[in-house]
Design a protein around this motif. Sequence first.
Motif, PDB file in Angstrom:
ATOM      1  N   GLU A  76     -23.024 -80.557 -32.170  1.00 53.20           N
ATOM      2  CA  GLU A  76     -23.677 -80.873 -33.420  1.00 53.20           C
ATOM      3  C   GLU A  76     -23.859 -79.658 -34.269  1.00 53.20           C
ATOM      4  O   GLU A  76     -23.729 -79.700 -35.645  1.00 53.20           O
ATOM      5  N   THR A  77     -24.650 -78.643 -33.696  1.00 50.28           N
ATOM      6  CA  THR A  77     -25.043 -77.762 -34.138  1.00 50.28           C
ATOM      7  C   THR A  77     -23.652 -76.709 -34.516  1.00 50.28           C
ATOM      8  O   THR A  77     -23.930 -76.097 -35.517  1.00 50.28           O
ATOM      9  N   LEU A  78     -22.686 -76.413 -33.718  1.00 50.21           N
ATOM     10  CA  LEU A  78     -21.697 -75.832 -33.958  1.00 50.21           C
ATOM     11  C   LEU A  78     -20.783 -76.576 -35.116  1.00 50.21           C
ATOM     12  O   LEU A  78     -20.432 -75.567 -36.189  1.00 50.21           O
ATOM     13  N   LEU A  79     -20.800 -77.605 -35.223  1.00 51.53           N
ATOM     14  CA  LEU A  79     -20.218 -78.320 -36.157  1.00 51.53           C
ATOM     15  C   LEU A  79     -20.728 -78.143 -37.555  1.00 51.53           C
ATOM     16  O   LEU A  79     -20.168 -78.204 -38.726  1.00 51.53           O
ATOM     17  N   THR A  80     -22.047 -78.464 -37.564  1.00 51.07           N
ATOM     18  CA  THR A  80     -23.170 -78.386 -38.708  1.00 51.07           C
ATOM     19  C   THR A  80     -22.925 -76.812 -39.235  1.00 51.07           C
ATOM     20  O   THR A  80     -22.774 -76.731 -40.387  1.00 51.07           O
ATOM     21  N   ALA A  81     -22.598 -75.896 -38.644  1.00 49.80           N
ATOM     22  CA  ALA A  81     -22.640 -74.549 -38.962  1.00 49.80           C
ATOM     23  C   ALA A  81     -21.081 -74.415 -39.655  1.00 49.80           C
ATOM     24  O   ALA A  81     -20.756 -73.781 -40.800  1.00 49.80           O
ATOM     25  N   ALA A  82     -20.287 -74.841 -39.015  1.00 46.45           N
ATOM     26  CA  ALA A  82     -18.657 -74.908 -39.401  1.00 46.45           C
ATOM     27  C   ALA A  82     -18.640 -75.473 -40.820  1.00 46.45           C
ATOM     28  O   ALA A  82     -18.079 -75.109 -41.841  1.00 46.45           O
ATOM     29  N   VAL A  83     -18.926 -76.770 -41.027  1.00 43.10           N
ATOM     30  CA  VAL A  83     -18.789 -77.435 -42.132  1.00 43.10           C
ATOM     31  C   VAL A  83     -19.692 -76.960 -43.132  1.00 43.10           C
ATOM     32  O   VAL A  83     -19.430 -77.338 -44.419  1.00 43.10           O
ATOM     33  N   ALA A  84     -20.642 -75.975 -43.133  1.00 43.73           N
ATOM     34  CA  ALA A  84     -21.389 -75.353 -44.059  1.00 43.73           C
ATOM     35  C   ALA A  84     -20.778 -74.347 -44.752  1.00 43.73           C
ATOM     36  O   ALA A  84     -21.329 -73.732 -45.790  1.00 43.73           O
ATOM     37  N   ALA A  85     -19.598 -73.945 -44.276  1.00 43.24           N
ATOM     38  CA  ALA A  85     -18.626 -72.874 -44.761  1.00 43.24           C
ATOM     39  C   ALA A  85     -18.241 -73.078 -46.442  1.00 43.24           C
ATOM     40  O   ALA A  85     -18.123 -74.358 -46.808  1.00 43.24           O
ATOM     41  N   PRO A  86     -18.147 -72.129 -47.100  1.00 42.76           N
ATOM     42  CA  PRO A  86     -17.507 -72.274 -48.507  1.00 42.76           C
ATOM     43  C   PRO A  86     -16.253 -72.882 -48.392  1.00 42.76           C
ATOM     44  O   PRO A  86     -15.555 -72.257 -47.456  1.00 42.76           O
ATOM     45  N   SER A  87     -15.859 -73.739 -49.359  1.00 40.56           N
ATOM     46  CA  SER A  87     -14.472 -74.059 -49.296  1.00 40.56           C
ATOM     47  C   SER A  87     -13.981 -74.395 -50.832  1.00 40.56           C
ATOM     48  O   SER A  87     -15.007 -74.370 -51.799  1.00 40.56           O
ATOM     49  N   ILE A  88     -12.592 -74.348 -51.146  1.00 42.68           N
ATOM     50  CA  ILE A  88     -12.089 -74.312 -52.453  1.00 42.68           C
ATOM     51  C   ILE A  88     -12.619 -75.507 -53.212  1.00 42.68           C
ATOM     52  O   ILE A  88     -12.552 -76.542 -52.685  1.00 42.68           O
ATOM     53  N   HIS A  89     -13.262 -75.560 -54.193  1.00 39.51           N
ATOM     54  CA  HIS A  89     -14.105 -76.829 -54.988  1.00 39.51           C
ATOM     55  C   HIS A  89     -14.840 -77.655 -53.935  1.00 39.51           C
ATOM     56  O   HIS A  89     -14.585 -78.974 -54.234  1.00 39.51           O
ATOM     57  N   ASN A  90     -15.312 -77.293 -53.034  1.00 40.14           N
ATOM     58  CA  ASN A  90     -16.017 -78.071 -51.976  1.00 40.14           C
ATOM     59  C   ASN A  90     -15.351 -78.988 -51.353  1.00 40.14           C
ATOM     60  O   ASN A  90     -15.616 -80.300 -51.181  1.00 40.14           O
ATOM     61  N   THR A  91     -14.244 -78.715 -51.154  1.00 40.78           N
ATOM     62  CA  THR A  91     -13.025 -79.977 -50.750  1.00 40.78           C
ATOM     63  C   THR A  91     -13.257 -80.162 -48.930  1.00 40.78           C
ATOM     64  O   THR A  91     -12.648 -81.091 -48.756  1.00 40.78           O
ATOM     65  N   GLN A  92     -13.651 -79.224 -48.579  1.00 44.95           N
ATOM     66  CA  GLN A  92     -13.743 -79.110 -46.849  1.00 44.95           C
ATOM     67  C   GLN A  92     -12.743 -79.545 -46.230  1.00 44.95           C
ATOM     68  O   GLN A  92     -12.522 -80.596 -45.406  1.00 44.95           O
ATOM     69  N   PRO A  93     -11.518 -78.746 -46.576  1.00 44.92           N
ATOM     70  CA  PRO A  93     -10.219 -79.087 -45.949  1.00 44.92           C
ATOM     71  C   PRO A  93      -9.845 -78.881 -44.483  1.00 44.92           C
ATOM     72  O   PRO A  93      -9.060 -78.106 -44.181  1.00 44.92           O
ATOM     73  N   TRP A  94     -10.687 -79.404 -43.494  1.00 43.96           N
ATOM     74  CA  TRP A  94     -10.847 -79.055 -42.286  1.00 43.96           C
ATOM     75  C   TRP A  94     -10.898 -80.462 -41.488  1.00 43.96           C
ATOM     76  O   TRP A  94     -11.609 -81.181 -42.053  1.00 43.96           O
ATOM     77  N   ARG A  95     -10.782 -80.289 -40.309  1.00 43.97           N
ATOM     78  CA  ARG A  95     -11.015 -81.317 -39.288  1.00 43.97           C
ATOM     79  C   ARG A  95     -11.089 -80.624 -38.085  1.00 43.97           C
ATOM     80  O   ARG A  95     -10.270 -79.997 -37.711  1.00 43.97           O
ATOM     81  N   PHE A  96     -12.080 -81.312 -37.078  1.00 39.07           N
ATOM     82  CA  PHE A  96     -12.291 -80.866 -35.768  1.00 39.07           C
ATOM     83  C   PHE A  96     -12.068 -81.878 -34.628  1.00 39.07           C
ATOM     84  O   PHE A  96     -12.664 -82.786 -35.146  1.00 39.07           O
ATOM     85  N   ARG A  97     -11.460 -81.204 -33.651  1.00 38.71           N
ATOM     86  CA  ARG A  97     -11.280 -82.171 -32.529  1.00 38.71           C
ATOM     87  C   ARG A  97     -11.371 -81.532 -31.146  1.00 38.71           C
ATOM     88  O   ARG A  97     -11.342 -80.421 -31.002  1.00 38.71           O
ATOM     89  N   LEU A  98     -12.311 -82.221 -30.540  1.00 42.10           N
ATOM     90  CA  LEU A  98     -12.764 -81.563 -29.233  1.00 42.10           C
ATOM     91  C   LEU A  98     -11.876 -82.052 -28.147  1.00 42.10           C
ATOM     92  O   LEU A  98     -11.659 -83.566 -27.779  1.00 42.10           O
ATOM     93  N   ASP A  99     -11.625 -81.170 -27.163  1.00 42.51           N
ATOM     94  CA  ASP A  99     -11.051 -81.514 -25.926  1.00 42.51           C
ATOM     95  C   ASP A  99     -12.011 -81.246 -24.761  1.00 42.51           C
ATOM     96  O   ASP A  99     -12.082 -80.067 -24.456  1.00 42.51           O
ATOM     97  N   PRO A 100     -12.796 -82.241 -24.488  1.00 45.26           N
ATOM     98  CA  PRO A 100     -14.089 -82.019 -23.612  1.00 45.26           C
ATOM     99  C   PRO A 100     -13.642 -81.640 -22.076  1.00 45.26           C
ATOM    100  O   PRO A 100     -14.348 -80.448 -21.678  1.00 45.26           O
ATOM    101  N   ARG A 101     -12.318 -81.749 -21.767  1.00 48.70           N
ATOM    102  CA  ARG A 101     -12.054 -81.232 -20.292  1.00 48.70           C
ATOM    103  C   ARG A 101     -11.941 -79.874 -20.163  1.00 48.70           C
ATOM    104  O   ARG A 101     -12.509 -78.983 -19.571  1.00 48.70           O
ATOM    105  N   HIS A 102     -11.410 -79.118 -21.448  1.00 47.19           N
ATOM    106  CA  HIS A 102     -11.051 -77.616 -21.445  1.00 47.19           C
ATOM    107  C   HIS A 102     -11.896 -77.106 -22.199  1.00 47.19           C
ATOM    108  O   HIS A 102     -11.844 -75.665 -22.485  1.00 47.19           O
ATOM    109  N   GLN A 103     -13.252 -77.791 -22.833  1.00 53.19           N
ATOM    110  CA  GLN A 103     -13.968 -76.921 -23.770  1.00 53.19           C
ATOM    111  C   GLN A 103     -13.257 -76.226 -24.983  1.00 53.19           C
ATOM    112  O   GLN A 103     -13.595 -75.020 -25.374  1.00 53.19           O
TER     113      GLN A 103
END
Length: 142
Positions: free
Chosen positions: A12-39
Motif C-alpha cells: 500500500e505504501t509503495l503504490l501510494t507513493a507511485a500514484v502520487a506522481a504527476p501525470s498529464i492532466h492528472n489522468t494517472q495513466p498507469w495500472r499496477f499488478r503484483l505477482d506475489p510469488r516472484h515479488q
Amino acid sequence: MPIPVLDGTALETLLTAAVAAPSIHNTQPWRFRLDPRHQVLKVHGTAERSLPLADPEGRARHLSVGAALFNLRVVATHWDRQPRVRLLPAPAEPDLPATVHLTGSPDPDHCRRGDTRTCTRPSRDATPAACRSPADPCRRRS
C-alpha cells in the motif's frame, strides 16, 4: 535465504507513493499488478486514459508512467529493498513498459534511525516523505 514476502502495508505504501506522481492532466495513466510469488510489480500504461488530442504520440503518458515508476523505486529503496527494474520486458506487450522485482529485506527500523535518504528538499518535518504516508508502519507505531 528466501525473500521476505511483500506485506499489504508495504504494498500500500509503495503504490501510494507511485500514484502520487504527476501525470498529464492528472489522468494517472498507469495500472499496477503484483505477482506475489516472484515479488514482481508489473507497471502497465493504460491507453484508455490517454489524451489523443493533447498527447497524440503518447509521450506525456510514457513520462507519467515513468514518474510513477520513479516514486515506487524511491520508496522501495528507502525501505532497503533493491528494486530491479526491467524496461520493456515483453516486446509483444506494448502496454507493459516496466516490471519491478523487489529484492532484499525491508528494514523495520528505518524511521527510528532517522534515515532521510529520500528527502530531496528542505522541510520543516524531518520525517522522510515515505514515512509521512498514512500507510507507513512507522506512523502506526507512534
